[in-house]
Design an enzyme around this catalytic site. Structure first.
Site, mmCIF file in Angstrom:
data_model
loop_
_atom_site.group_PDB
_atom_site.id
_atom_site.type_symbol
_atom_site.label_atom_id
_atom_site.label_comp_id
_atom_site.label_asym_id
_atom_site.label_seq_id
_atom_site.Cartn_x
_atom_site.Cartn_y
_atom_site.Cartn_z
ATOM 1 N N ASP A 73 5.801 -1.350 6.265
ATOM 2 C CA ASP A 73 7.133 -1.271 5.669
ATOM 3 C C ASP A 73 7.904 -0.068 6.196
ATOM 4 O O ASP A 73 9.118 0.033 5.983
ATOM 5 C CB ASP A 73 7.034 -1.176 4.143
ATOM 6 C CG ASP A 73 6.798 -2.530 3.494
ATOM 7 O OD1 ASP A 73 6.943 -3.557 4.188
ATOM 8 O OD2 ASP A 73 6.466 -2.562 2.296
ATOM 9 N N ASP A 112 4.329 -12.742 1.982
ATOM 10 C CA ASP A 112 4.117 -11.372 1.504
ATOM 11 C C ASP A 112 3.070 -11.317 0.396
ATOM 12 O O ASP A 112 2.736 -12.339 -0.226
ATOM 13 C CB ASP A 112 5.444 -10.797 1.006
ATOM 14 C CG ASP A 112 5.551 -9.296 1.230
ATOM 15 O OD1 ASP A 112 4.508 -8.646 1.427
ATOM 16 O OD2 ASP A 112 6.685 -8.777 1.204
#
Length: 728
Positions: free
Chosen positions: A547, A477
């Protein structure tokens, strides 16, 4: 050989299976762009027909650069359009004049220096042209590289700058490609958005002046993707001319289309010159990133399928390139930071019962990480949550029959961490300036990857964890853009190199870690799709698309992403309802149907499922295992755009056209809707196909030209999947 040179006319002709790309060396020794488009076999050009008489002064032997099509234009001559590059001499002047020196044609494709790019597995797959240009006054040597993929309708371009002079030069602008079109009768297509709204499709007419997209965030960004296309006015999914440009790079970029007063169009693409310079000392080389260019005479869909095939086969690398991707469950939206080993084991156990293959432990397993304001950089296991350590947890997950994956954010450091307390200068920063770390920077700072010791630390810290247990998957990430761009280790004259040097450091880190662990599947993420680009795909063959896990929002996000990037690169999960991003309530069936058009998984608490929900999920998992070879490796056709209607549809078809998966989604219910049929694409018109589960056998011609009925839906957010199989 797909590249030829006509010595008499000084024409270089590059040919793919469907495309011609033509250059010419002018009488003044400059490089002109002649043509890019549908393949032509015979050329009858000469200098006088290519360079209009109005642009050439016969007596002075001087070109009017402002009106001729150039291949890699400089600044400072009579061309007043945006140049491809801009260089500053030690005396402060910024004029440059590149002249042709020589060219070389060879088989294969050389690697770029320290940068990702497309590749070949044997030299017969491609041919490469390298053109040497030289500014005699400064000794600046510019090498233009072109590679033609013989079986694909794609051309790559890149540029190398070499200082063969005796004095320092400073690159102010070093774009990867430039191309001049002889008219402005085009639309510009771009992929833009924001966090949780990535890669929406925008199309607009070109107008006089410059129109551009760019990122200055230190990453390719949620806001813009490093892709643009010029489309003929009538172009749609299946018809019209399309010229696609995609930068294989993960940092700051610019893509611009400039329409000049003569209604010609110049396209430029490369590293963003904003806050960029590069000091080029004698004998030093600067490598610009690669641009992948695709021409289609059969609409946007054909362009997309060319990108998809090239990127699946010759950009993504490693052991997982050609392997089916596993169905996973990720605990993030199930637990966030609030979990322990028992909770994780319980989710994994239910996952195994449902047929899931991989469990992924997300953020919160390390340091003292109970919220997003601490511990990044301290890659040691939190024994308060995992009392018996990571190895014990992985063993227990493996014993249930699931593989184990783990989340990292290696590029970041929390101010509240042992690493930061020990090395406060290891972050990107400028002395005596604020270090932004608020809500929108997720309470964290960015490690300075221009520094070798920082890169070495990341490689060791991540490797130590990956060696400690049988981990088969990593989610990598990156949750904030880069602010206060500066490095404590660079001298003043190189501070504006920081952004690009960061990317070089990141690529080195990713290359080394993925090479050390070739049997781990790496998925990249940057708050979702903030760094979904070809540069990262070279190291990590899939990316968390957004997301935003809401199925209806994902219609646009995944549809837009598919303009360039193949489905096998897109992470797509079923999450809980009400959805955590938009609060929408959507059926489990539709959430599954949308997510199964990417790398399928779940991101919710499986232990809270009812028995009915478990049966639905078991069926989804079973179905995806049967069809994932189609969605992950098949050809993709967009049928109905969610940007243009209240519905969306698409289809995946195997290369041999014997199997297909079609999906249709109706967003909002409508009363008294007249009969409507969905016309499929990509099938073989001569084949007969069974529509599995519907007791129908239809011809490929009937499915494509008449279509399937789509009017029997009731309720909002409804969907259907058609599975087709050739009748033997």
């Amino acid at each position: 050989m797909s590249i030829s040179y006509n010595e008499r006319e000084k024409i270089i002709h590059l040919q793919t299976n469907k495309t011609s790309y033509v250059l010419q060396i002018t009488e003044t020794g400059h490089l002109a762009h002649i043509y890019w488009g549908r393949k032509v076999d015979t050329l009858n050009f000469n200098n006088k027909s290519i360079i209009a008489s109005s642009s050439y002064d016969i007596l002075d032997k001087e070109l009017n650069y402002d009106v001729i099509p150039q291949e890699y234009p400089a600044y400072g001559n009579s061309d007043f359009r945006n140049p491809a590059f801009h260089v500053q001499l030690e005396n402060g002047s910024t004029i440059c004049d590149l002249a042709y020196v020589s060219h070389k044609i060879s088989k294969g494709k050389p690697k770029l220096i320290n940068l990702p790019g497309t590749y070949v597995e044997n030299e017969e797959e491609a041919d490469t042209l390298e053109i040497d240009l030289l500014d005699k006054l400064t000794g600046l040597n510019v090498v233009l590289s072109y590679t033609i993929f013989n079986e694909l309708n794609a051309i790559t371009r890149s540029v190398k700058f070499i200082n063969k002079g005796k004095k320092n030069l400073k690159l102010l602008r070093a774009l990867s490609m430039s191309m001049d079109f002889d008219n402005d009768n085009y639309d510009m297509l771009q992929l833009s958005g924001a966090w949780c709204r990535e890669k929406h499709i925008y199309r607009r007419s070109l107008v006089p002046g410059s129109q551009s997209i760019e990122s200055k965030r230190g990453m390719s960004s949620h806001g813009q993707n490093p892709f643009m296309a010029l489309l003929s006015k009538e172009a749609d999914e299946t018809h019209g001319e399309v010229y696609g440009f995609n930068l294989v790079y993960s940092g700051n970029f610019i893509a611009e289309a400039e329409v000049d007063p003569n209604f010609n169009t110049r396209v430029n693409l490369g590293i963003n010159p904003f806050d960029f310079t590069w000091l080029l000392e004698p004998d030093e080389v600067f490598q610009a990133p690669e641009v992948v260019m695709v021409y289609s005479s059969d609409g946007i869909g054909e362009m997309s399928r060319t990108y998809h095939k090239l990127y699946r086969k010759r950009l993504c690398r490693g052991n997982f390139r050609d392997k089916l991707r596993p169905i996973l469950v990720n605990n993030w939206e199930a637990t966030y930071f609030n979990f322990n080993a028992n909770k994780i084991e319980h989710i994994a156990k239910v996952g195994k019962e449902l047929g899931i293959e991989l469990f992924v432990l997300d953020d919160g397993w390390f340091g003292k990480r109970d919220s997003d304001n601490s511990s990044l950089g301290d890659w040691t296991v939190d024994k308060n949550k995992l009392s018996n350590g990571l190895e014990d947890l992985v063993k227990k997950i493996n014993d249930t029959g699931l593989d184990f994956g783990l989340w990292f954010e290696p590029e970041m450091v929390s101010p509240d961490s042992d690493l930061y307390k020990k090395h406060q200068d290891w972050c990107i920063h400028v002395d005596n300036r604020l270090k932004s770390q608020g809500k929108y920077q997720r309470n964290q700072l960015v490690l300075d990857l221009t520094r070798k010791e920082v890169c070495d630390y990341i490689i060791k810290a991540v490797s130590d964890i990956l060696k400690s247990a049988p981990i088969s998957y990593v989610k990598w990430d990156m949750n904030r853009g880069i602010t206060e761009m500066g490095s404590a280790c660079l001298p003043a004259e190189r501070q504006r190199e920081t952004a690009h040097r960061y990317m070089l450091g990141l690529y080195r880190v990713m290359d080394e870690i993925t090479s050390i662990f070739p049997n781990i599947l790496f998925e990249s993420c940057a708050s979702g799709g903030g760094r979904f680009d070809g540069g990262i795909l070279y190291y990590m063959p899939q990316t968390w698309t957004s997301d935003d896990t809401d199925a209806i929002e994902r219609l646009k996000i995944q549809y837009g992403t598919s303009i360039v990037y193949p489905a096998i690169t897109m992470g797509a999960h079923v999450s809980t309802c009400p959805n955590h991003q938009v609060g929408r309530m959507t059926s489990l069936e539709t959430r599954g149907n949308v997510a199964m058009s990417g790398n399928f998984g779940y991101e919710l608490d499986l232990t809270k499922f009812t028995e009915l929900e478990k049966e639905i999920v078991k069926k989804q998992v079973k179905n995806y295992k049967e069809i994932r070879h189609i969605t992950q490796f098949g050809d993709f056709y967009r049928l109905i755009s969610p940007f243009e209607s209240n519905e969306a549809a698409w289809i995946f078809v195997t290369e041999d056209k014997t199997e297909a998966i079609g999906t249709y989604v109706k967003v909002l219910a409508e009363p008294y809707v007249p009969s409507k049929r969905i016309k499929l694409q990509g099938l073989n018109s001569k084949y007969k196909y069974e529509v599995i589960g519907y007791d129908m056998t239809l011809g490929g011609d009937e499915l494509m030209y008449i279509g399937l009925d789509s009017t029997r839906f009731v309720g909002d957010f409804s969907s259907i999947v058609w599975r087709l199989k050739k009748v033997k």
